[in-house]
Motif scaffolding. Structure first.
Motif, PDB file in Angstrom:
ATOM      1  N   GLN A   2     -32.636-120.860  69.968  1.00  0.00           N
ATOM      2  CA  GLN A   2     -32.245-121.516  71.217  1.00  0.00           C
ATOM      3  C   GLN A   2     -33.482-121.662  72.091  1.00  0.00           C
ATOM      4  OE1 GLN A   2     -29.034-119.118  72.830  1.00  0.00           O
ATOM      5  NE2 GLN A   2     -27.527-120.538  71.983  1.00  0.00           N
ATOM      6  N   LEU A   3     -33.588-122.823  72.712  1.00  0.00           N
ATOM      7  CA  LEU A   3     -34.704-123.101  73.608  1.00  0.00           C
ATOM      8  C   LEU A   3     -34.142-123.427  74.976  1.00  0.00           C
ATOM      9  CD1 LEU A   3     -36.759-125.515  71.302  1.00  0.00           C
ATOM     10  CD2 LEU A   3     -37.168-123.082  71.659  1.00  0.00           C
ATOM     11  N   GLN A   4     -34.735-122.887  76.005  1.00  0.00           N
ATOM     12  CA  GLN A   4     -34.291-123.161  77.372  1.00  0.00           C
ATOM     13  C   GLN A   4     -35.504-123.408  78.246  1.00  0.00           C
ATOM     14  OE1 GLN A   4     -30.985-123.372  78.826  1.00  0.00           O
ATOM     15  NE2 GLN A   4     -32.365-124.315  80.324  1.00  0.00           N
ATOM     16  N   ALA A   5     -35.582-124.619  78.778  1.00  0.00           N
ATOM     17  CA  ALA A   5     -36.670-124.968  79.686  1.00  0.00           C
ATOM     18  C   ALA A   5     -36.261-124.672  81.119  1.00  0.00           C
ATOM     19  CB  ALA A   5     -37.026-126.439  79.541  1.00  0.00           C
ATOM     20  N   PHE A   6     -37.220-124.224  81.913  1.00  0.00           N
ATOM     21  CA  PHE A   6     -36.952-123.992  83.326  1.00  0.00           C
ATOM     22  C   PHE A   6     -38.264-124.115  84.092  1.00  0.00           C
ATOM     23  CE2 PHE A   6     -38.615-119.651  83.302  1.00  0.00           C
ATOM     24  CZ  PHE A   6     -38.465-119.279  81.977  1.00  0.00           C
ATOM     25  N   SER A  24     -35.489-118.118  71.700  1.00  0.00           N
ATOM     26  CA  SER A  24     -34.898-116.960  71.049  1.00  0.00           C
ATOM     27  C   SER A  24     -35.202-117.039  69.562  1.00  0.00           C
ATOM     28  CB  SER A  24     -33.382-116.939  71.267  1.00  0.00           C
ATOM     29  OG  SER A  24     -32.790-118.056  70.633  1.00  0.00           O
ATOM     30  N   GLY A  25     -35.014-115.963  68.837  1.00  0.00           N
ATOM     31  CA  GLY A  25     -35.264-115.984  67.403  1.00  0.00           C
ATOM     32  C   GLY A  25     -36.677-115.572  67.051  1.00  0.00           C
ATOM     33  N   SER A  26     -36.959-115.547  65.747  1.00  0.00           N
ATOM     34  CA  SER A  26     -38.218-114.992  65.270  1.00  0.00           C
ATOM     35  C   SER A  26     -39.202-116.028  64.749  1.00  0.00           C
ATOM     36  CB  SER A  26     -37.931-113.995  64.145  1.00  0.00           C
ATOM     37  OG  SER A  26     -37.242-114.648  63.097  1.00  0.00           O
ATOM     38  N   ILE A  27     -38.895-117.302  64.954  1.00  0.00           N
ATOM     39  CA  ILE A  27     -39.738-118.333  64.357  1.00  0.00           C
ATOM     40  C   ILE A  27     -40.721-118.957  65.331  1.00  0.00           C
ATOM     41  CG2 ILE A  27     -38.001-118.906  62.629  1.00  0.00           C
ATOM     42  CD1 ILE A  27     -37.320-121.380  64.291  1.00  0.00           C
ATOM     43  N   MET A  33     -44.944-126.586  68.814  1.00  0.00           N
ATOM     44  CA  MET A  33     -44.126-126.739  70.008  1.00  0.00           C
ATOM     45  C   MET A  33     -44.536-127.981  70.782  1.00  0.00           C
ATOM     46  SD  MET A  33     -42.047-124.216  69.828  1.00  0.00           S
ATOM     47  CE  MET A  33     -41.280-124.448  71.430  1.00  0.00           C
ATOM     48  N   HIS A  34     -43.558-128.646  71.352  1.00  0.00           N
ATOM     49  CA  HIS A  34     -43.797-129.916  72.020  1.00  0.00           C
ATOM     50  C   HIS A  34     -43.074-129.963  73.356  1.00  0.00           C
ATOM     51  CE1 HIS A  34     -44.943-131.249  67.916  1.00  0.00           C
ATOM     52  NE2 HIS A  34     -43.859-130.601  67.549  1.00  0.00           N
ATOM     53  N   TRP A  35     -43.620-130.745  74.279  1.00  0.00           N
ATOM     54  CA  TRP A  35     -42.940-131.118  75.520  1.00  0.00           C
ATOM     55  C   TRP A  35     -42.714-132.633  75.501  1.00  0.00           C
ATOM     56  CZ3 TRP A  35     -40.704-127.981  78.890  1.00  0.00           C
ATOM     57  CH2 TRP A  35     -41.164-126.671  79.018  1.00  0.00           C
ATOM     58  N   TYR A  36     -41.528-133.011  75.995  1.00  0.00           N
ATOM     59  CA  TYR A  36     -41.178-134.421  76.135  1.00  0.00           C
ATOM     60  C   TYR A  36     -40.703-134.676  77.565  1.00  0.00           C
ATOM     61  CZ  TYR A  36     -41.472-135.271  71.127  1.00  0.00           C
ATOM     62  OH  TYR A  36     -41.926-135.420  69.842  1.00  0.00           O
ATOM     63  N   HIS A  37     -40.796-135.944  77.964  1.00  0.00           N
ATOM     64  CA  HIS A  37     -40.413-136.360  79.315  1.00  0.00           C
ATOM     65  C   HIS A  37     -39.502-137.569  79.219  1.00  0.00           C
ATOM     66  CE1 HIS A  37     -41.614-139.077  82.841  1.00  0.00           C
ATOM     67  NE2 HIS A  37     -40.838-138.143  83.361  1.00  0.00           N
ATOM     68  N   GLN A  38     -38.403-137.514  79.963  1.00  0.00           N
ATOM     69  CA  GLN A  38     -37.523-138.678  80.035  1.00  0.00           C
ATOM     70  C   GLN A  38     -37.342-139.062  81.487  1.00  0.00           C
ATOM     71  OE1 GLN A  38     -33.661-138.321  78.152  1.00  0.00           O
ATOM     72  NE2 GLN A  38     -33.536-140.524  77.928  1.00  0.00           N
ATOM     73  N   ASP A  71     -47.352-118.309  74.644  1.00  0.00           N
ATOM     74  CA  ASP A  71     -47.512-116.861  74.559  1.00  0.00           C
ATOM     75  C   ASP A  71     -46.568-116.388  73.468  1.00  0.00           C
ATOM     76  OD1 ASP A  71     -47.410-114.092  74.826  1.00  0.00           O
ATOM     77  OD2 ASP A  71     -47.655-114.151  76.987  1.00  0.00           O
ATOM     78  N   ASN A  72     -47.103-116.175  72.289  1.00  0.00           N
ATOM     79  CA  ASN A  72     -46.261-115.796  71.158  1.00  0.00           C
ATOM     80  C   ASN A  72     -45.624-114.416  71.358  1.00  0.00           C
ATOM     81  OD1 ASN A  72     -46.779-118.206  69.837  1.00  0.00           O
ATOM     82  ND2 ASN A  72     -48.462-117.363  68.616  1.00  0.00           N
ATOM     83  N   GLY A  73     -46.274-113.556  72.101  1.00  0.00           N
ATOM     84  CA  GLY A  73     -45.709-112.235  72.371  1.00  0.00           C
ATOM     85  C   GLY A  73     -44.458-112.300  73.226  1.00  0.00           C
ATOM     86  N   LYS A  74     -44.371-113.359  74.047  1.00  0.00           N
ATOM     87  CA  LYS A  74     -43.209-113.541  74.917  1.00  0.00           C
ATOM     88  C   LYS A  74     -42.286-114.652  74.424  1.00  0.00           C
ATOM     89  CE  LYS A  74     -45.544-111.978  79.132  1.00  0.00           C
ATOM     90  NZ  LYS A  74     -45.947-112.327  80.524  1.00  0.00           N
ATOM     91  N   ASN A  75     -42.609-115.237  73.269  1.00  0.00           N
ATOM     92  CA  ASN A  75     -41.800-116.356  72.751  1.00  0.00           C
ATOM     93  C   ASN A  75     -41.603-117.440  73.810  1.00  0.00           C
ATOM     94  OD1 ASN A  75     -41.539-115.107  70.312  1.00  0.00           O
ATOM     95  ND2 ASN A  75     -39.320-114.926  70.351  1.00  0.00           N
TER      96      ASN A  75
END
Length: 122
Positions: A2-6, A24-27, A33-38, A71-75
């Motif tokens: 799960q991904l949550q942007a804020f 969330s998760g281990s991957i 990783m990417h950012w998109y804009h609409q 930050d991979n340590g903080k996912n």
């Protein structure tokens, strides 16, 4: 996954915001990783990418103003946005792309998170 942007909000032109995308998760560490804009009424466009090894790439419209990091340590994935312009207004979403080993097979994945709204006033 799960991904949550804020981190979105209302800012004046020339201002700054930092967006975050919590995964969330281990991957996460193995994901590109990417950012998109609409923008309102427009299609979703690529903003920036950071590979699992840390290489970055940006859309021409944000080069020199936005910085993607992780930050991979903080996912967590970040997008530092400086010198914001009214045309940066819109919903920003994060995306995780990669492959994961499932038994003896590598399986691709492509996850999108819910976006966060950025409004830049002139």
């Amino acid at each position: 996954v799960q991904l949550q942007a804020f981190g979105g909000g209302l800012v004046q032109a020339g201002g700054s915001l930092r967006l975050s995308c919590a995964a969330s998760g281990s991957i996460f560490s193995g994901s590109n990783m990417h950012w998109y804009h609409q923008a309102p009424g427009k299609q979703r466009d690529f903003v920036a990418t950071i590979s699992s090894s840390g290489g970055t790439n940006y859309a021409d419209s944000v080069k020199g103003r936005f910085t993607i990091s992780r930050d991979n340590g903080k996912n967590t994935l970040y997008l530092q946005m400086n010198n914001l312009k009214p045309e940066d207004t819109g919903v920003y979403s994060c995306r995780a792309v990669g492959v994961v080993k499932d038994g003896g097979t590598w399986r691709p994945y492509d996850f999108w998170g819910q976006g966060t709204l950025v409004t830049v006033s002139s």
